[in-house]
Design a protein around this motif. Structure first.
Motif, short mmCIF file in Angstrom:
data_model
loop_
_atom_site.label_atom_id
_atom_site.label_comp_id
_atom_site.label_asym_id
_atom_site.label_seq_id
_atom_site.Cartn_x
_atom_site.Cartn_y
_atom_site.Cartn_z
N TYR A 27 22.66 -21.10 18.85
CA TYR A 27 23.21 -20.56 20.09
C TYR A 27 24.20 -19.44 19.85
O TYR A 27 24.64 -18.78 20.78
CB TYR A 27 23.88 -21.66 20.93
N CYS A 28 24.59 -19.25 18.62
CA CYS A 28 25.64 -18.27 18.33
C CYS A 28 25.03 -17.00 17.77
O CYS A 28 25.31 -15.90 18.22
CB CYS A 28 26.62 -18.88 17.35
N THR A 66 40.12 -17.86 14.60
CA THR A 66 38.75 -18.28 14.75
C THR A 66 37.83 -17.23 14.13
O THR A 66 38.27 -16.40 13.33
CB THR A 66 38.46 -18.58 16.24
N GLY A 67 36.56 -17.25 14.47
CA GLY A 67 35.66 -16.27 13.87
C GLY A 67 34.34 -16.26 14.63
O GLY A 67 34.31 -16.61 15.81
N GLY A 68 33.32 -15.97 13.90
CA GLY A 68 32.91 -16.23 12.55
C GLY A 68 33.53 -17.52 12.00
O GLY A 68 34.06 -18.31 12.74
N THR A 96 37.29 -24.14 13.27
CA THR A 96 36.46 -24.03 12.07
C THR A 96 35.23 -24.92 12.22
O THR A 96 35.25 -25.90 12.97
CB THR A 96 37.26 -24.46 10.83
N SER A 119 34.14 -27.88 14.91
CA SER A 119 32.94 -27.88 15.73
C SER A 119 31.92 -28.85 15.15
O SER A 119 31.62 -28.80 13.96
CB SER A 119 32.32 -26.48 15.76
N ASN A 158 34.96 -30.22 18.68
CA ASN A 158 34.31 -29.49 19.78
C ASN A 158 32.81 -29.72 19.73
O ASN A 158 32.16 -29.37 18.75
CB ASN A 158 34.55 -27.98 19.64
N VAL A 160 29.29 -28.90 21.73
CA VAL A 160 28.55 -28.25 22.81
C VAL A 160 27.37 -29.16 23.14
O VAL A 160 26.59 -29.50 22.25
CB VAL A 160 28.02 -26.86 22.36
N ILE A 187 31.72 -29.79 25.65
CA ILE A 187 31.80 -28.44 26.22
C ILE A 187 30.46 -28.05 26.82
O ILE A 187 29.41 -28.27 26.20
CB ILE A 187 32.19 -27.44 25.10
N GLU A 188 30.49 -27.47 28.00
CA GLU A 188 29.24 -26.99 28.60
C GLU A 188 28.72 -25.79 27.82
O GLU A 188 29.49 -24.90 27.41
CB GLU A 188 29.49 -26.56 30.06
N PHE A 189 27.41 -25.77 27.63
CA PHE A 189 26.74 -24.68 26.92
C PHE A 189 26.87 -23.42 27.78
O PHE A 189 26.50 -23.42 28.95
CB PHE A 189 25.28 -25.08 26.73
N MET A 190 27.38 -22.35 27.17
CA MET A 190 27.65 -21.13 27.95
C MET A 190 26.63 -20.04 27.64
O MET A 190 26.20 -19.91 26.50
CB MET A 190 29.04 -20.59 27.60
N ARG A 318 30.25 -15.17 17.31
CA ARG A 318 30.94 -15.06 16.03
C ARG A 318 31.72 -13.75 15.93
O ARG A 318 32.60 -13.61 15.10
CB ARG A 318 29.97 -15.22 14.86
N1 SAM Z 1 33.06 -20.96 12.93
C1 SAM Z 1 34.02 -21.60 13.76
C2 SAM Z 1 33.46 -22.88 14.35
O1 SAM Z 1 32.28 -23.17 14.16
O2 SAM Z 1 34.23 -23.58 15.01
C3 SAM Z 1 34.64 -20.72 14.84
C4 SAM Z 1 33.75 -19.85 15.61
S1 SAM Z 1 32.59 -20.65 16.70
C5 SAM Z 1 31.91 -19.24 17.52
C6 SAM Z 1 33.68 -21.35 17.89
C7 SAM Z 1 33.08 -22.33 18.86
O3 SAM Z 1 32.25 -21.65 19.79
C8 SAM Z 1 32.24 -23.43 18.26
O4 SAM Z 1 32.79 -24.67 18.63
C9 SAM Z 1 30.89 -23.24 18.89
O5 SAM Z 1 30.23 -24.45 19.11
C10 SAM Z 1 31.26 -22.56 20.19
N2 SAM Z 1 30.15 -21.83 20.80
C11 SAM Z 1 29.39 -20.84 20.26
N3 SAM Z 1 28.45 -20.42 21.14
C12 SAM Z 1 28.63 -21.18 22.27
C13 SAM Z 1 27.98 -21.24 23.53
N4 SAM Z 1 26.96 -20.44 23.81
N5 SAM Z 1 28.43 -22.12 24.45
C14 SAM Z 1 29.48 -22.95 24.16
N6 SAM Z 1 30.14 -22.93 23.00
C15 SAM Z 1 29.72 -22.07 22.06
#
Ligand code: SAM
Length: 322
Positions: A27-28, A66-68, A96, A119, A158, A160, A187-190, A318
């Motif tokens: 999803y990312c 956060t990141g990445g 992370t 996550s 966290n 999703v 967390i709701e999927f965005m 990311r």
């Molecule tokens: N790499 C780190 C991690 O995995 O936590 C930090 C970056 S990651 C982008 C941060 C959070 O964004 C993660 O918990 C991930 O599940 C969430 N995330 C990414 N895409 C998402 C989406 N479409 N809807 C909801 N949460 C999302």
């Protein structure tokens, strides 16, 4: 103090320290969509610190890194140590995926990190590989244990929730709170990102997730730590907490206190808007700190009153920093 034109006090900056990641969550960022930013475009730690110092001098009190995946950036602990010493900062946290956390948790604690969000969408190794691209579940679980052992509090997880993918694990994930002092946040999927992974069929509203969790027992409202968007509860006899974040079905724009900084120095006012202010020229050109402050203030002025869900932002998570 940073107050935007809608009267919201802006106190929270989420800093994406890198767009690189050691996972490929579907999803990312899809496997084909990987094009890392060139090194020279990414802010150096000195540049990042300059921005963070200005932000704190203007009224930012909370920073989330956060990141990445922040832990893949070289010498990340030294950045944490430098930020944690900035006078005026009240809270320094990290998001992370947890893969490298067992290795770094102790040093992060010593460096002054206050809180960690990890996550974790599934407890099934096969499913972890399907969702995240690699089988790293064991490392993540070791990372969670190490964070608890090091005394990080709270440790938040966290999750999703995606219909048809991990909805069958809602109860198992919620049960983690019975024996561990963790806060599991559903967390709701965005619909964010250009991987086009988001489809309505995966979407499960928080109201439905909460109903499922209630099969384990009545949820009692719990005291929240911080002013984030999660609604927090506890299960009977649990030592941890359960949070719900309904970013889609119930927006919290009127209480939004956050800004985001991308790895290449763009300040974003809203996760769901592509409007950005590029701060890099203020660091690499002939500008003073006063100019940087003014650019920051201009960004605050342009923070939208409400998010728009009518389009999907072009940046993937990311590179925005989730
Ligand atoms: N790499 C780190 C991690 O995995 O936590 C930090 C970056 S990651 C982008 C941060 C959070 O964004 C993660 O918990 C991930 O599940 C969430 N995330 C990414 N895409 C998402 C989406 N479409 N809807 C909801 N949460 C999302």
């Amino acid at each position: 103090m940073l107050i935007d034109k809608h009267g919201r006090k802006i106190t929270y900056l989420r800093v994406s320290v890198t767009d690189r990641c050691n996972l490929r969550c579907f999803y990312c960022s899809s496997k084909d969509a990987i094009a890392w930013l060139p090194h020279e475009e990414i802010l150096s730690y000195e540049e990042l610190l300059e921005i963070v110092k200005v932000a704190i001098s203007l009224g930012i009190e909370k920073i989330r890194l956060t990141g990445g995946e922040p832990l893949v950036r070289k010498d990340f602990v030294s950045l944490v140590a430098a930020i944690s010493k900035i006078p005026g900062l009240r809270d320094l946290s990290l998001t992370t995926n947890g893969i490298l956390l067992a290795e770094f948790a102790e040093d992060l604690k010593k460096a002054g990190l206050n809180r960690i969000n990890i996550s974790l969408d599934t407890l099934d190794p096969k499913k972890y590989k399907t969702i995240c691209g690699y089988n790293k579940l064991g490392d993540v679980l070791r990372g969670i244990d190490k964070a608890l052992e090091m005394g990080f509090s709270p440790v938040k997880i966290n999750t999703v929730v995606m219909k048809g993918l991990n909805e069958d694990e809602i109860l198992d994930l919620a049960k983690l709170t019975i024996e561990r002092p963790v806060e599991v946040r559903f967390i709701e999927f965005m619909p964010v990102g250009d991987g086009a992974a988001w489809e309505e069929k995966y979407f499960m509203p928080v109201a439905e997730i909460k109903k499922r969790v209630e099969m384990l027992g009545p949820l009692v409202p719990a005291q929240k730590i911080g002013a984030g968007p999660a609604r927090v509860y506890t299960l009977p006899n649990a030592c941890g907490k359960i949070g719900f974040i309904s970013a889609i079905t119930e927006h919290f724009c009127d209480k939004c206190n956050r800004l985001r900084l991308t790895p290449e120095g763009k300040l974003r006012m809203c996760l769901f808007s592509d409007e950005e202010i590029d701060l890099k020229p203020y660091l690499r050109g002939n500008f003073s700190r006063k100019d940087l402050k003014e650019a920051f203030l201009k960004a605050i002025k342009n923070k939208p009153a409400k998010r728009s869900l009518s389009f999907s932002p072009h940046r993937i998570m990311r590179s925005i920093g989730g």
